[in-house]
Design an enzyme around this catalytic site. Structure first.
Site, PDB file in Angstrom:
ATOM      1  N   LYS A 183     -11.333 -12.795   5.081  1.00  9.91           N
ATOM      2  CA  LYS A 183     -12.679 -11.958   5.168  1.00  9.91           C
ATOM      3  C   LYS A 183     -13.803 -11.542   4.791  1.00  9.91           C
ATOM      4  CE  LYS A 183     -10.063  -7.708   6.919  1.00  9.91           C
ATOM      5  NZ  LYS A 183      -8.968  -7.930   7.341  1.00  9.91           N
TER       6      LYS A 183
ATOM      7  N   THR B 264      -1.497 -10.644  13.981  1.00  5.66           N
ATOM      8  CA  THR B 264      -2.349  -9.665  13.459  1.00  5.66           C
ATOM      9  C   THR B 264      -1.918  -9.584  11.750  1.00  5.66           C
ATOM     10  OG1 THR B 264      -2.315  -8.267  15.205  1.00  5.66           O
ATOM     11  CG2 THR B 264      -3.235  -7.785  13.043  1.00  5.66           C
TER      12      THR B 264
ATOM     13  N   ARG C 250       0.966  -1.328   0.310  1.00  2.00           N
ATOM     14  CA  ARG C 250       0.262  -0.048  -0.302  1.00  2.00           C
ATOM     15  C   ARG C 250       0.808   1.125  -0.555  1.00  2.00           C
ATOM     16  NH1 ARG C 250      -4.847  -1.041   4.484  1.00  2.00           N
ATOM     17  NH2 ARG C 250      -5.543  -3.280   3.372  1.00  2.00           N
TER      18      ARG C 250
ATOM     19  N   SER D 215      -7.602  -1.660   0.774  1.00  2.00           N
ATOM     20  CA  SER D 215      -8.689  -1.451   1.908  1.00  2.00           C
ATOM     21  C   SER D 215      -9.409  -1.184   2.082  1.00  2.00           C
ATOM     22  CB  SER D 215      -7.641  -2.165   2.460  1.00  2.00           C
ATOM     23  OG  SER D 215      -8.694  -3.359   3.770  1.00  2.00           O
ATOM     24  N   HIS D 216      -9.951  -0.525   3.123  1.00  2.00           N
ATOM     25  CA  HIS D 216     -10.481   0.321   3.860  1.00  2.00           C
ATOM     26  C   HIS D 216      -9.283   2.317   4.306  1.00  2.00           C
ATOM     27  CE1 HIS D 216      -7.552  -1.664   6.548  1.00  2.00           C
ATOM     28  NE2 HIS D 216      -7.169  -0.390   7.226  1.00  2.00           N
TER      29      HIS D 216
ATOM     30  N   SER E  29     -10.215  -6.104  14.407  1.00  2.00           N
ATOM     31  CA  SER E  29     -10.171  -4.741  13.519  1.00  2.00           C
ATOM     32  C   SER E  29     -11.451  -5.518  12.644  1.00  2.00           C
ATOM     33  CB  SER E  29      -8.931  -4.783  12.718  1.00  2.00           C
ATOM     34  OG  SER E  29      -8.927  -6.217  12.100  1.00  2.00           O
TER      35      SER E  29
ATOM     36  N   ASP F 101     -16.341  -1.868   4.034  1.00  3.63           N
ATOM     37  CA  ASP F 101     -14.763  -1.167   3.832  1.00  3.63           C
ATOM     38  C   ASP F 101     -14.603  -1.308   2.457  1.00  3.63           C
ATOM     39  OD1 ASP F 101     -13.834  -3.444   3.742  1.00  3.63           O
ATOM     40  OD2 ASP F 101     -11.851  -3.071   4.094  1.00  3.63           O
TER      41      ASP F 101
ATOM     42  N   ASP G  22     -14.015  -6.261   2.417  1.00  2.00           N
ATOM     43  CA  ASP G  22     -14.079  -8.139   3.306  1.00  2.00           C
ATOM     44  C   ASP G  22     -14.156  -7.118   4.985  1.00  2.00           C
ATOM     45  OD1 ASP G  22     -11.513  -6.074   3.463  1.00  2.00           O
ATOM     46  OD2 ASP G  22     -10.117  -7.440   3.380  1.00  2.00           O
ATOM     47  N   ARG G  23     -14.686  -6.080   5.740  1.00  2.00           N
ATOM     48  CA  ARG G  23     -14.507  -5.817   6.485  1.00  2.00           C
ATOM     49  C   ARG G  23     -16.412  -5.515   6.797  1.00  2.00           C
ATOM     50  NH1 ARG G  23     -10.285  -1.732   9.264  1.00  2.00           N
ATOM     51  NH2 ARG G  23      -8.709  -3.562   9.196  1.00  2.00           N
TER      52      ARG G  23
ATOM     53  N   ASP H 257     -12.969  -2.727  -0.213  1.00  2.00           N
ATOM     54  CA  ASP H 257     -12.881  -3.695  -0.690  1.00  2.00           C
ATOM     55  C   ASP H 257     -13.490  -5.265   0.423  1.00  2.00           C
ATOM     56  OD1 ASP H 257     -11.099  -4.199   2.005  1.00  2.00           O
ATOM     57  OD2 ASP H 257      -9.993  -5.754   0.551  1.00  2.00           O
TER      58      ASP H 257
ATOM     59  N   GLU I  98     -10.779 -10.782  13.501  1.00  2.00           N
ATOM     60  CA  GLU I  98      -9.487  -9.753  14.292  1.00  2.00           C
ATOM     61  C   GLU I  98     -10.525  -8.744  14.493  1.00  2.00           C
ATOM     62  OE1 GLU I  98      -5.965  -9.636  11.850  1.00  2.00           O
ATOM     63  OE2 GLU I  98      -7.026 -10.277  10.373  1.00  2.00           O
TER      64      GLU I  98
HETATM   65  C1  G1P Z   1      -4.815  -4.052  10.026  1.00  2.00           C
HETATM   66  C2  G1P Z   1      -5.973  -4.603  11.185  1.00  2.00           C
HETATM   67  C3  G1P Z   1      -5.706  -6.044  10.617  1.00  2.00           C
HETATM   68  C4  G1P Z   1      -6.168  -6.054   9.506  1.00  2.00           C
HETATM   69  C5  G1P Z   1      -5.058  -5.619   8.520  1.00  2.00           C
HETATM   70  C6  G1P Z   1      -5.763  -5.966   7.431  1.00  2.00           C
HETATM   71  O1  G1P Z   1      -3.576  -4.324  10.400  1.00  2.00           O
HETATM   72  O2  G1P Z   1      -5.401  -3.976  12.387  1.00  2.00           O
HETATM   73  O3  G1P Z   1      -6.647  -6.327  12.159  1.00  2.00           O
HETATM   74  O4  G1P Z   1      -5.706  -6.998   9.483  1.00  2.00           O
HETATM   75  O5  G1P Z   1      -5.097  -3.579   8.687  1.00  2.00           O
HETATM   76  O6  G1P Z   1      -7.482  -5.433   7.054  1.00  2.00           O
HETATM   77  P1  G1P Z   1      -2.495  -2.768  10.697  1.00  2.00           P
HETATM   78  O7  G1P Z   1      -2.372  -1.337  10.066  1.00  2.00           O
HETATM   79  O8  G1P Z   1      -3.056  -2.732  12.389  1.00  2.00           O
HETATM   80  O9  G1P Z   1      -1.619  -4.161  10.412  1.00  2.00           O
HETATM   81 ZN    ZN Z   2     -10.310  -4.363   3.682  1.00  2.00          ZN
END
Ligand code: G1P
Ligand code: ZN
Length: 538
Positions: free
Chosen positions: A374, A342, A22, A113-114, A363, A277, A281-282, A279, A361
């Site tokens: 997820k 994680t 990213r 992602s988010h 998150s 989110d 998955d959340r 993409d 998770e």
């Molecule tokens: C964060 C979340 C983690 C999740 C990831 C991708 O990662 O904490 O649980 O799997 O986003 O969605 P982090 O930024 O903490 O490494």
């Molecule tokens: Zn995501």
């Protein structure tokens, strides 16, 4: 069609984080060959010639041009077939679904992602392997090594390929099949849940709102909720995927899913609110004036999964910072619990080996053995099916969990934009300090254990170290780790968890204030970062 060989040089730091590579869009566009190098490194690392991959993304800025790069480079690299989501769109769980259904060799997900999108936001690329899950560390390390020795990439010199029309075309040795992005995923959901039962709930006056946050799940949600399940038009908010998510930060939590939170806390709040989110998955689950903590959600889903199919559930896994709510439920049900670092990639081996059925998770990520990513809409459908079966409220379902097993209160502080070097030094220094904490007393707490979490994969034996600082107290935990998904400096995450066996109806912020005070002091947050206030609280 000519294949061009373009000379290039390694770009430093093209290492995947918690979930793919990213970067700020500005860095991607201002660094020559940034994406080309990374894509070529993946093709090299997985011996792409003759293989089949799935491609699609969340529709964010750069989705379109990078998709074209992948297609043209795949042709030049002799890839056998690419299965592309129409208009280049696929949610992350849909990619996992298509990889598994058509038994392909993996897939590319264009998403950060988010993280926010648009020219000022972030872009990302994830690579999934043939089980439909994020590439394990061994593969990401190989890809990284290729990025560091790359001298050229290859690309077909041709006009952009039509990804709007559903059709299969052949270019050289490569077949490009553009398919409906939604059909396969919806078919899977229909096989997993009783749509008739949920339809009956929605026809009974039950009201729901789903917020797609102008991201990839909009079209999936329109199809599932409004078409298949008969929810009224307008149930899905922010349904159109936009390159900049309409300015929204597509992270479903109480801070960023503002509009939904306002509706669910309003006078005429619907019975159920949910969001996903960028993409897809959340997931976030809300009842009227009620927030479902994602760690509690995992425990609830486990309870009902076992109730529905007692023999079908073999175990559960949670990431280390996820609360121990699910541990208590699993213990009661006689099921094993695995604690992983994680990131979803750590669940893959456990799922493939048949050691777990559900995983999650804190998150806002929940999933099961149906895929290897997820899955936001799956979790939301699971909740709807529980509500349809029990005809209880969201709040009643969660309170039942607390009454049965006590409650893990949980909160996370994020400190964004910390200097990377400072953050690394902080973690290093704290790591040294951990052993000295064991046995110490802080007010009503004593430290039972303090370490730097290391994980031994029960399937492969692989050891992963430095996965977060962990201080285990009598009745709670204090945790600290650096984010692996940020694109600017470092984000320091501090997590606290406090257990109450009887007092289950308190305000989390009240219960956790003393835990957080202790955590900030033990982890020396102000000393290292100069911050007294977090950027985000979840
Ligand atoms: C964060 C979340 C983690 C999740 C990831 C991708 O990662 O904490 O649980 O799997 O986003 O969605 P982090 O930024 O903490 O490494
Ligand atoms: Zn995501």
């Amino acid at each position: 069609m000519q294949i061009q060989h373009i000379a290039t040089q390694p770009i430093a730091n093209q290492q995947m984080g918690t979930s793919g590579l990213r970067r700020k869009v500005s860095e991607v566009t201002s660094t020559p060959h940034f994406m080309e190098n990374f894509i070529q490194a993946i093709f090299n690392a997985v011996d792409a010639k003759g293989k089949t991959f799935v491609v699609g993304g969340d529709g964010r800025y750069l989705n379109k041009p990078v998709l074209q790069l992948i297609l043209k480079m795949a042709i030049a690299n002799g890839v056998k077939k690419l299965i592309v989501g129409q208009d280049g769109l696929f949610s992350t769980p849909a990619v996992s679904c298509v990889i598994r259904k058509y038994k392909t060799d993996g897939g590319f997900i264009l998403s950060a992602s988010h993280n926010p999108g648009g020219p000022k936001g972030d872009f990302g690329l994830k690579f999934d392997v043939e089980n439909g899950g994020p590439c394990p560390q061994e593969v990401s390390q190989r890809i990284y090594e290729h990025t560091q020795s790359l001298t050229e990439y290859v690309i077909a010199d041709m006009p952009d390929i039509d990804v709007h029309t559903q059709q299969t075309q052949k270019f050289g040795d490569t077949e490009i099949a553009v398919i409906d992005s939604i059909d396969d995923y919806v078919e899977l959901m229909k096989a997993l849940f009783d749509f008739e039962q949920i339809r009956a709930l929605l026809a009974s006056g039950f009201r729901m709102v789903y917020d797609a946050m102008n991201a990839s799940t909009g079209p999936y949600a329109l199809r599932i909720f409004e078409q298949e399940l008969g929810a009224p038009k307008g149930t899905v908010h922010h349904a159109i995927p936009l390159e900049d998510f309409g300015g929204l930060h597509p992270d479903p939590n109480l801070t960023y899913a503002r509009d939904l939170v306002e509706i669910m806390n309003g006078d005429k709040a619907p019975d159920f609110g949910a969001a996903s989110d960028g993409d897809g998955d959340r997931n976030m689950i809300l009842g009227p004036h009620f927030f479902v903590n994602p760690s509690d959600s995992l425990a609830v889903l486990l309870h009902y999964a076992v109730q529905r199919n007692p023999k079908g559930v073999v175990g559960v896994a949670r990431s280390m910072p996820t609360s121990m709510a699910v541990d208590r439920a699993a213990k009661d049900l006689g099921l094993p619990v695995y604690e992983t670092p994680t990131g979803w990639k750590f669940f893959g081996h456990l799922l493939d080996a048949g050691k777990i059925t559900l995983c999650g998770e804190e998150s806002f990520g929940t999933g099961s053995c149906h895929l290897r990513e997820k899955d936001g809409l799956w979790a939301i459908l699971f909740w709807l099916s529980i509500l349809a079966q029990t005809r209880q409220s969201v709040q009643a379902i969660v309170e039942e969990l607390w009454h049965n097993y006590g409650r893990s209160y949980q909160m996370r502080y994020d400190f964004d934009g910390v200097d990377k070097q400072v953050a690394d030094n902080m973690i290093k220094a704290l790591r040294e300090k951990m052993p000295s904490l064991v046995g110490q007393t802080f007010g009503r707490w004593h430290v039972k254990k303090a370490d730097d979490f290391a994980y031994t994969d029960p399937v492969t034996g692989e050891v992963t170290e430095h996965q977060g600082l962990r201080v285990v107290l009598n009745g709670g935990r204090l945790l600290c780790r650096l984010s692996g998904t940020g694109t600017q400096g470092a984000t320091v995450r501090v997590y606290v968890e406090g257990f109450e066996a009887e007092q289950v109806h308190q305000e989390p912020a009240d219960v956790l204030a003393p835990y957080m005070e202790l955590a900030l002091s033990v982890f020396e947050v102000e000393k290292w970062t100069g911050r007294t206030q977090p950027s985000v609280i979840t």
